[in-house]
Enzyme design. Structure first.
Site, PDB file in Angstrom:
ATOM      1  N   HIS A   2      79.177  45.537  12.525  1.00 45.21           N
ATOM      2  CA  HIS A   2      78.646  43.951  12.732  1.00 45.21           C
ATOM      3  C   HIS A   2      77.510  43.762  13.238  1.00 45.21           C
ATOM      4  CE1 HIS A   2      83.323  45.280  14.833  1.00 45.21           C
ATOM      5  NE2 HIS A   2      83.132  45.017  13.241  1.00 45.21           N
ATOM      6  N   CYS A  43      75.861  41.015  -5.580  1.00 43.37           N
ATOM      7  CA  CYS A  43      75.893  40.750  -4.262  1.00 43.37           C
ATOM      8  C   CYS A  43      75.692  42.141  -3.694  1.00 43.37           C
ATOM      9  CB  CYS A  43      76.820  39.890  -3.613  1.00 43.37           C
ATOM     10  SG  CYS A  43      76.806  39.765  -1.966  1.00 43.37           S
TER      11      CYS A  43
END
Length: 748
Positions: free
Chosen positions: A364, A677
């Site tokens: 995160h 990506c």
């Protein structure tokens, strides 16, 4: 050596404190300490061994061994009895030291006449400082009381070492937290930054580990534990009964905080002469050492719980902590063991860089750092212990190196690097309105990755043509409970508003693996990256996925909507997810809600299996996006979180580029839009090669768009494809050398 009563122990600690308080250089003070301990404990030898570096112990002071051995006798970690104590963190108590396994005879010390040996570690909360040893000629084991007394003394010496009591001329006696230090971690996010340290959880410093009034200290301890228990009770009430996982953690906290054994042991330490906070830290260090040696994974995982609870109590007793009155310095660089996305986002773009002792490239914190465009270094082991608030620091995210309190020559070279990067950014700014048009006339669409509202201004500033990947999981990760449908709909609507008509591809919830929701029960999986994650979670537990799809449909409110499902390994997963979406579309229509003007339904190709899907799949999917980070690790069977293997394989290997070319070819056959990506899309050389393989759309972090566009506009992709083909034909394992040679000849 006679057994020490509690009063004798307190007298020894007070004498030790007074000795340490006398004006003296570090070596003189350490010599006095060994002499005091030897005389007080009635033993012939007392020696202090300190770490010279991470793997070497040095005899730094002694009473009883030959003085000429000081600063000459050294041993490796684990070597001899002293090295074993340092390595294991456990005491050794033996009546016949030469007969012990691993004993190393050091003739320069003259210790051959001493039979009994008692060594205890000098450590502070897992930070190894050295070893304290007493020896005697008479062959006997030291008693439990004698062992306890030496452990208490070692605790005080560790605290005083932390405060710089043993600063001196000897190389092993340098002042803590003062000299330059280099930490080598791993790259979480590229970039370079200079700033000042800001500790996420400032270290508690115990300035007086010895007490003068045991009754008062025990009263302080009891009051602190009662306040701690009340704090835990308030936290339990605040999260409510619905959050069962956090309730279980806090229930464990409550049981530990109310443990009579825990309090009894700390009160015994106070009776022996330690202050309340020193007793807490001694117990914390003891439990830590025991759990670290445990083979039980569950017990080892409880280390963080013990540390958190003990640190809360220490902050209560000392009044230290985050609210210390210290002001965040200019250009703060955040230092932490680890940090959740919610805590990191509270800093609100004030940070210049982040350095973590733990973390991963897909964590995160890494996602937020990429969104903010700031360097992140992970796995910088030991930096939390060494750094202090306000220390100067240089963070090189490109190489994963951190310079703490750097020398001026290092700082000057680093500033030159930052200046060169800033100059390059100015050059890239001029390219912002221009297309990524190559020399041979191919136009490559450069899109950006996002996950926060704060990212969206980068659409304009970076020159991105749209958002190729909007990570929806961040809004789930930063909350302690599942966000509501209307709350998500408002957020997604604001994202579309901020995009001002440019395409935004929303990826549905990609959780699992290294992204575990705070309110989601962690899965005990041997290999989470290959386990229950992403679309697998969404299809097995469709409630949250349905709610998210409803929010996206409502947010579109008549605008075009692009939705992408993550981690599709089997076409049936895509068909099932698409059917779920179409049912929600029908439901919204029945409710007379405005539907999207156009709906695109895509999938992420992150597993090699999907490249070999039947033609029907490529015909039915509206678009595909290669998820380079996961695809590469599965293609090479190399875990990107494992530094031993993560860098062994090159993105520009002939095999991987050949595989990408195969995917491009299959999509071209059916005219299926395809993009790439991932981290490699934002690296100029890799991006140019991916474009040469036929990819016409790349999605990357905003800061990478300028450098990638700059190289693409100078490159003839037809020629570059020829260079790659030539290298592959020659059997090159990697095309990188020939590609770099070709690119070096390009003109600006």
């Amino acid at each position: 050596m006679p057994d020490l009563s509690e009063s004798d122990s307190r007298k020894l600690l007070r004498r030790l404190r007074d000795t340490l308080a006398l004006p003296a250089a570090g070596q003189e003070r350490l010599d006095r300490v060994t002499s005091l301990i030897a005389s007080s404990l009635k033993t012939e030898v007392c020696s202090v061994y300190l770490f010279r570096d991470d793997d070497t112990l040095e005899l730094c002071a002694t009473q009883g061994l030959r003085p000429e051995a000081v600063h000459q006798t050294r041993m490796r970690l684990g070597e001899g009895l002293v090295g074993r104590v340092a390595k294991t963190g456990k005491f050794i108590n033996t009546a016949n030291a030469p007969a012990e396994k691993g004993f190393r005879y050091m003739p320069e010390t003259g210790e051959e006449i001493y039979s009994s040996f008692l060594g205890v570690p000098l450590q502070r909360l897992g930070d190894r400082l050295g070893v304290l040893v007493v020896q005697s000629k008479r062959a006997r084991e030291f008693s439990e009381d004698e062992l306890y007394a030496l452990e208490v003394v070692a605790m005080v010496l560790a605290e005083m070492s932390e405060l710089g009591a043993f600063i001196g001329e000897g190389e092993a006696l340098q002042a803590p937290h003062q000299g330059p230090e280099v930490f080598r971690g791993a790259t979480g996010q590229e970039g370079a930054a200079e700033g000042r340290v800001w500790l996420h959880e400032p270290r508690v410093v115990i300035t007086n580990p010895v007490n003068d009034d045991p009754r008062r200290e025990k009263a302080r301890l009891r009051a602190g534990v009662e306040r701690l228990s009340a704090d835990v009770d308030r936290m339990m009430q605040a999260i409510g009964a619905a959050d069962k996982e956090q309730q279980q953690v806090l229930e464990a906290y409550r049981l530990f905080a109310n443990s009579r054994g825990w309090r009894r042991r700390m009160e015994e330490d106070i009776d022996r002469g330690l202050s309340a906070e020193a007793a807490v830290e001694k117990e914390q260090s003891t439990i830590r050492a025991r759990l670290q040696q445990s083979q039980d994974q569950y017990l080892r995982e409880r280390l963080d719980d013990i540390d958190d609870l003990s640190n809360r109590l220490l902050r209560i007793l000392t009044g230290q902590g985050q609210e210390t009155g210290a002001e965040m310095p200019e250009n703060p660089v955040l230092i932490a063991r680890n940090i959740g996305p919610g805590e990191l986002l509270e800093y609100d773009r004030k940070l210049r860089a982040v350095v973590l002792e733990e973390g991963s490239v897909g964590s995160h914190a890494a996602i937020v750092a990429r969104a903010w465009g700031i360097p992140l270094v992970i796995r910088a082991e030991g930096i939390v212990t060494e750094a202090l608030n306000g220390d100067p620091i240089l963070v090189d995210g490109d190489s994963g190196v951190v310079h703490l309190r750097p020398e001026e020559t290092i700082a000057a070279a680093f500033r030159d690097k930052i200046a060169m990067q800033a100059k390059a950014l100015e050059r890239y700014a001029d390219l912002r309105p221009l297309p990524a048009l190559t020399k041979d006339g191919r136009r490559i669409a450069l899109h950006m990755n996002a996950g926060l509202m704060a990212d969206l201004p980068s659409l304009t500033h970076s020159g991105a043509e749209g958002v190729g990947l909007f990570r929806t999981e961040l809004q789930f990760l930063i909350r302690s409970h599942v966000p509501g449908r209307e709350q998500l709909a408002r957020l997604y609507s604001r994202v579309m508003d901020a995009a001002k008509g440019k395409r935004v591809v929303f990826r549905t919830l990609d959780i699992g693996s290294d992204k575990v929701l705070p309110y989601m029960k962690p899965q005990d999986e041997p290999n989470p990256a290959l386990g229950w994650r992403a679309i697998r979670v969404g299809l097995d537990k469709p409630g949250v996925l349905r709610m998210q799809l409803q929010a996206l449909i409502r947010a579109a409110a008549g605008r075009p909507l692009s939705i992408m499902f993550p981690f599709i390994a089997d076409p049936r997963e895509f068909y099932e997810a698409r059917e779920l979406l179409m049912r929600e579309m029908a439901r919204e229509a029945r409710l007379n809600r405005v539907l999207p003007a156009r709906l695109e339904i895509g999938a992420m190709l992150e597993t090699p299996s999907l490249a070999f899907a039947p033609r029907q799949f490529f015909e039915q999917v509206d678009f595909l996006s290669i998820g380079g980070n996961d695809l590469k690790q599965f293609f090479f069977a190399a875990d990107r979180e494992n530094e031993r293997v993560r860098r062994r394989y090159d993105t520009l290997s002939s095999e991987f580029l050949g595989f990408i070319a195969r995917i491009v070819e299959r999509c071209r056959e059916i005219d299926t839009p395809l993009s790439f990506c991932g981290e490699d899309a934002g690296r100029p050389v890799e991006a140019a090669c991916l474009a040469a393989m036929g990819l016409d759309m790349l999605s990357m972090r905003p800061a990478s768009i300028g450098p990638v566009k700059h190289l693409l506009r100078r490159t003839n992709l037809t020629d570059l494809a020829g260079v790659i083909a030539e290298a592959q034909a020659e059997g090159a394992q990697s095309v990188r050398p020939m590609v770099m040679s070709y690119l070096a000849g390009l003109k600006d």
